[in-house]
Design an enzyme around this catalytic site. Sequence first.
Site, PDB file in Angstrom:
ATOM      1  CB  THR A  16      -1.061  -0.011   1.244  1.00 24.68           C
ATOM      2  OG1 THR A  16      -1.855   1.094   0.914  1.00 24.68           O
ATOM      3  CG2 THR A  16      -0.208   0.126   2.440  1.00 24.68           C
ATOM      4  CE  LYS A  41      -1.331   1.057  -3.960  1.00 20.01           C
ATOM      5  NZ  LYS A  41      -2.834   1.230  -4.247  1.00 20.01           N
ATOM      6  CG  ASN A  95      -2.356  -3.698  -5.908  1.00 19.39           C
ATOM      7  OD1 ASN A  95      -1.889  -4.557  -6.549  1.00 19.39           O
ATOM      8  ND2 ASN A  95      -3.544  -3.549  -5.349  1.00 19.39           N
ATOM      9  N   GLY A 153      -1.977   8.178  -8.449  1.00 23.78           N
ATOM     10  CA  GLY A 153      -1.589   6.696  -8.900  1.00 23.78           C
ATOM     11  C   GLY A 153      -2.871   5.929  -8.720  1.00 23.78           C
ATOM     12  CB  THR A 202      -1.591  19.938 -11.964  1.00 22.30           C
ATOM     13  OG1 THR A 202      -1.643  20.735 -10.752  1.00 22.30           O
ATOM     14  CG2 THR A 202      -0.735  20.381 -12.796  1.00 22.30           C
TER      15      THR A 202
END
Length: 241
Positions: free
Chosen positions: A31, A35, A56, A99, A122
Amino acid sequence: MQYEAILAPLDGFADSWRDFVAGGGKGGNVTVPFKEQAYQLAEVLSARAQQAGAVNTLYLNAQGQLCGDNTDGLGLVADLTRLGISLAGCTVLLLGAGGASRGVIGPLLDAGVTYLVVANRTVSKAQAIAANFDSRVQACSLQAIPKQTYRLLINATSSGLAGERPDIDIKHLNGCQLAYDMVYGAEPTAFMQWAKQHGVPQQADGLGMLLSQAAAAFNIWRGVTPDIEPVLAMLKLQLKA
């Protein structure tokens, strides 16, 4: 089998994994914030992990190589299917370019999504993600989302953790069938409440995704996919306790 949490130091993930394997470990989940480090450590990467740029799920194959996979997208697709959403021909608005977004786009496209817009505060981050995929994936800012009907709206930002929601116009809810927030808690998130107030017929949080990605990892290790429904019911009760 034994399955338990191991707390690795921020600068010692690789050493922690090697110690785990030396003690007989065969596989594990990873986690945040590890990752990306797991991605770098793996010797063999699945296509899903390569697309996500993150791992993961780790396991040792028959040759003793360390293999990395990413089941986040599988978990999301499985949960959407559980909720009755057909992804074939679906149009998706995905909010956030972290992510969590990277890990789910490939499996959504594989499941039949025909058009997906990644919108982020962004815009350059959204563009960097979209560049990894074909023309079905577009990128934009939160203020420049293309005007069209999105059957599925997914919040992949962490705004719900602060009781907030992404700042998008309500017009993007027109025709939406499901507002899905990857964050989960005892009560509906601000994003889910907002969608319900403006007429979206179905809302869901990410608890089912959490369990479904774990079930997919279990299948990689053991060749069996557990039924998440009893666990889901139990966790919902615990969250409200």
